[in-house]
Design a protein around this motif. Structure first.
Motif, short mmCIF file in Angstrom:
data_model
loop_
_atom_site.label_atom_id
_atom_site.label_comp_id
_atom_site.label_asym_id
_atom_site.label_seq_id
_atom_site.Cartn_x
_atom_site.Cartn_y
_atom_site.Cartn_z
N ILE A 271 0.91 -1.03 -0.03
CA ILE A 271 0.04 0.04 -0.06
C ILE A 271 0.85 1.08 -0.13
O ILE A 271 1.42 1.73 1.03
N GLU A 272 1.27 1.89 -1.19
CA GLU A 272 1.80 3.14 -1.26
C GLU A 272 1.38 3.69 -2.41
O GLU A 272 0.89 3.28 -3.34
N GLN A 273 1.77 5.20 -2.52
CA GLN A 273 1.37 6.00 -3.65
C GLN A 273 2.54 5.88 -5.10
O GLN A 273 2.17 5.85 -6.13
N GLY A 397 15.25 -4.35 5.21
CA GLY A 397 14.16 -4.10 4.84
C GLY A 397 13.94 -2.64 3.78
O GLY A 397 12.87 -2.60 3.20
N LEU A 398 14.68 -1.94 4.32
CA LEU A 398 14.57 -0.46 3.64
C LEU A 398 15.25 -0.44 2.51
O LEU A 398 15.37 0.57 1.69
N VAL A 463 7.05 -0.01 4.96
CA VAL A 463 6.95 1.49 4.99
C VAL A 463 6.55 1.98 3.68
O VAL A 463 7.49 1.82 2.61
N PRO A 464 5.47 2.94 3.42
CA PRO A 464 5.28 3.55 2.12
C PRO A 464 6.61 4.31 1.72
O PRO A 464 7.16 5.12 2.29
#
Length: 575
Positions: A271-273, A397-398, A463-464
């Motif tokens: 879920i992210e833009q 993760g990032l 994280v979005p």
């Protein structure tokens, strides 16, 4: 959900080659499953059944296949249980009051405790067939997989974004449609990552689930766990090392062919833009996307979706919001609470009567004291794992590029059954004179630390991208970046990892506080060794005391420490 980018049309020869490879792979997989499943229904006689398996290296490939079949059967059961149990706990207000504490208790009951209660029933269910032992083994593996996945999926349900909740109600989705179109996609990423971790937990208890005890008799199922147990009992470290090599190949193959494609596919539900700069890739997933076989299967089964949706409309519409403000206590709530308390009181009274008539209540005090020692080891394991793996999990993760390189290594390390190394560690401890009272902490950590790492990776990767970009544009100082973005973002995932890591450490204590190799047995002081000794001697009363005391410690820790943090995460750190 971020839409998956459109793909350009592929040349016909490439699509044909992909079709052939996918078809041959599916046919080979089907043949292997049928071939391995055939051995599960072999005739079985308790009087002549072997108590150990052959340690001939030529049998290792077959044993590895049988173990892998049990693992995936348990995984399927765990996913079904997760969907049903976690959904009921998140959506049914009254049931939540019982299901969540019960889940704490279930994850605290050791695998040996489940086996001692259920194995006789499974054998009676399939008399004269090895299928009874197979079901008992699969159930034991299931109990080592299901709780972590259930906690993770429940966490995704209760922290679901409010706009998705409102959209589901405005579109008048049925509860069935909401589950498959909103709930499952929204929880797919943490479910996949925790599924990998749970699969690794199943490997950890493979030896205990393939070498079964019924009364005074020992029975062994063909499997790589039983092979390691037999080789360890013979003191043949060469064959143990050979089994470790086969396990590395097996775990790596499962990662490449199953988990890596699944994690890459799950990215479509993020879920992210904005789209990630570098999405995870998988050669197997790319092959499936090139092939027309999945599309043909979709066209074949697709017409069944709409009739199924209409049939499941009997469950009603998803009209009530997820977060309901607590109102006045109603009569039904009072009656429900009284019934639950009455059932709990009845169960405790029966257990107390049984203990009083057998070992006496003095044994409870002894078990509580031993539990305090094991509790100290659990605290050390969770604290050290937090300090080590939270920064590492955030880094992996990032960073998609780092994740692509580190994920296979992490999966192999987490999925590898650490207790296969116990004979080697036992030999090292015996040679150096180090007490298992301290060495047991390392052994417990090998089986439980990965829960924290996997959940932190899942939380960081979720994280979005727009929040990451905003933090970069604002040039946040490193300390402020951790405090305002990273720690709040990973906090709910870390709690899931911390809860399951603590529960896993308690479970691991049973095999980590008593280890053997080359006829040498090392024993540590603790509740795990107490339960292992009671199980080996078939002392039902001491098993009950040990399991109940362990459950008290785990549930008490969850209620007094983890639960307040969970409420804080639900209130302050959800989107």
């Amino acid at each position: 959900m971020r839409p998956f980018p459109a793909r350009a049309a592929l040349p016909q020869p490439r699509r044909t080659a992909a079709d052939v490879l996918v078809f041959l792979g599916a046919a080979a997989l089907l043949w292997l499953v049928v071939r391995l499943a055939h051995g599960t229904t072999a005739p079985w006689n308790p009087a002549t059944a072997p108590s150990t398996v052959s340690t001939d290296p030529a049998d290792l490939p077959y044993y590895a296949g049988r173990s892998l079949l049990r693992m995936f059967a348990a995984l399927v059961l765990s996913v079904v249980f997760t969907f049903v149990y976690a959904t009921a706990a998140a959506r049914l207000r009254r049931a939540e009051k019982v299901l969540l504490p019960l889940l704490d208790i279930l994850q605290s009951v050791p695998v040996l405790g489940f086996l001692s209660v259920t194995i006789t029933g499974f054998i009676a269910l399939f008399p004269g067939s090895e299928l009874g032992l197979e079901c008992a083994s699969i159930f034991a593996i299931f109990t080592s997989q299901a709780w972590n996945m259930t906690f993770a999926f429940h966490r995704s349900l209760v922290s679901q974004p409010r706009d998705l909740d409102e959209a589901a109600r405005l579109l008048r989705l049925s509860r069935w449609q909401r589950f498959w179109r909103v709930d499952v996609p929204g929880g797919m990423i943490p479910l996949v990552w925790n599924g990998m971790m749970s699969f690794g937990g199943g490997w950890f208890f493979l030896t205990a689930s393939e070498a079964l005890s019924v009364g005074d008799h020992q029975y062994a199922l063909p499997g790589i766990g039983a092979y390691v147990a037999a080789a360890s009992a013979d003191g043949d470290l060469g064959k143990v090392l050979l089994a470790i090599g086969v396990m590395i190949v097996l775990v790596t193959g499962v990662n490449v062919l199953f988990w890596r494609p699944l994690t890459a596919w799950a990215e479509r539900f993020r879920i992210e833009q904005s789209e990630a700069a570098e999405a995870p890739r998988s050669l197997v997933l790319d092959l499936l996307r090139r092939s027309r076989v999945p599309a043909l299967l979709g066209r074949f089964f697709g017409p069944l979706v709409h009739p199924l949706d209409r049939a499941m409309a009997v469950f009603g519409l998803a009209q009530r919001p997820l977060r309901i403000s607590p109102g006045r206590r109603r009569l039904g709530d009072v009656v429900f609470g009284v019934v639950v308390l009455a059932l709990v009181a009845y169960g405790l009274s029966r257990a107390a009567a049984f203990v009083a008539a057998t070992t006496g209540f003095g044994e409870v005090g002894n078990a509580l004291g031993l539990g305090l020692v094991t509790f100290g080891r659990v605290v050390v394991v969770v604290a050290v794992a937090t300090l080590v793996w939270v920064p590492a999990g955030v880094w992996i993760g990032l960073n998609p590029r780092v994740s692509r390189l580190a994920q296979p290594v992490v999966q192999v390390l987490a999925s590898f059954p650490a207790n296969f190394l116990f004979p080697l560690v036992t030999a090292a401890l015996a040679a150096t004179g180090v007490s298992l009272d301290w060495g047991g902490i390392l052994l417990m950590a090998l089986g439980s630390q990965w829960y924290i790492l996997f959940n932190v990776i899942a939380g960081a990767s979720a994280v979005p991208g727009d929040l990451r970009e905003a933090a970069a544009d604002l040039h946040l100082p490193r300390r402020l970046w951790w405090r305002r973005l990273v720690l709040p973002a990973i906090f709910p995932g870390y709690l899931t990892g911390g809860i399951t890591a603590a529960g896993g450490a308690w479970n691991a204590s049973i095999v980590a506080e008593v280890v053997s190799a080359k006829g040498t047995t090392l024993t540590a002081t603790g509740l795990g060794a107490y339960i292992a000794d009671a199980t080996g001697s078939g002392d039902a009363a001491r098993i009950l005391v040990g399991v109940v005391v362990m459950s008290l410690y785990v549930v008490g820790l969850n209620r007094l420490f983890w639960r307040p943090l969970t409420v804080l995460a639900e209130r302050r750190f959800t989107l």
